[in-house]
Scaffold this active site. Structure first.
Site, short mmCIF file in Angstrom:
data_model
loop_
_atom_site.label_atom_id
_atom_site.label_comp_id
_atom_site.label_asym_id
_atom_site.label_seq_id
_atom_site.Cartn_x
_atom_site.Cartn_y
_atom_site.Cartn_z
N GLY A 1 0.79 -1.23 0.00
CA GLY A 1 0.00 0.00 0.00
C GLY A 1 0.82 1.27 0.00
O GLY A 1 0.27 2.36 -0.01
N HIS A 2 2.13 1.15 0.00
CA HIS A 2 2.98 2.34 0.07
C HIS A 2 3.55 2.60 -1.31
O HIS A 2 4.57 2.04 -1.70
CB HIS A 2 4.09 2.12 1.11
N TYR A 3 2.88 3.45 -2.07
CA TYR A 3 3.24 3.77 -3.46
C TYR A 3 3.35 2.49 -4.30
O TYR A 3 4.44 2.10 -4.72
CB TYR A 3 4.56 4.55 -3.52
#
Length: 134
Positions: free
Chosen positions: A44-46
């Protein structure tokens, strides 16, 4: 109704294992971790350009500090955190740790880097099992 205490394992956003590469000697130690593409935080982080979050670098330093501490300690605070470079999937994160005794426990300075250069500098504060009494 009776409540039964449940022992909880510490929760970490970092899945990979910390490897001690330099055991504690003269107040210094070192650890490393390979940041694999399957770290859960990358989901979910970039998603199209994954970067290992700063809180995960902090957690790696915390785990490394616990693995090399001069005595049993518990994290009581983060005195400073400065993030200076990105950490990507496939990078090996190395963390140099410097321990210093304080009036109420220990301070651990951590310098994190990858093959691309510095990633973070952190100052962590720890209490001892005896509360720092000497």
């Amino acid at each position: 109704m009776t409540t039964v205490p449940v022992a909880h394992r510490p929760v970490s956003p970092v899945a990979g294992p910390i490897e001690v590469v330099s055991p504690l000697a003269d107040g210094r130690s070192g650890v490393r971790i390979v940041i694999t593409p399957d770290e859960p935080v990358f989901a979910g982080h970039y998603p199209d350009f994954p970067i290992f979050p700063g809180v995960c670098i902090l957690e790696c330093a915390h785990q490394g500090a616990l693995a090399t501490a001069p005595e049993p300690v518990a994290l009581t605070g983060v005195d400073s955190a400065r993030f200076s470079g990105a950490v990507y999937p496939g990078d090996t994160l190395t963390i140099d740790l410097v321990w210093r005794r304080t009036e109420d426990g220990w301070q651990c300075r951590a310098a994190a880097a990858t093959g691309n250069g510095p990633a973070a500098s952190l100052r962590l504060r720890f209490a001892t099992a005896d509360g720092g009494a000497r």
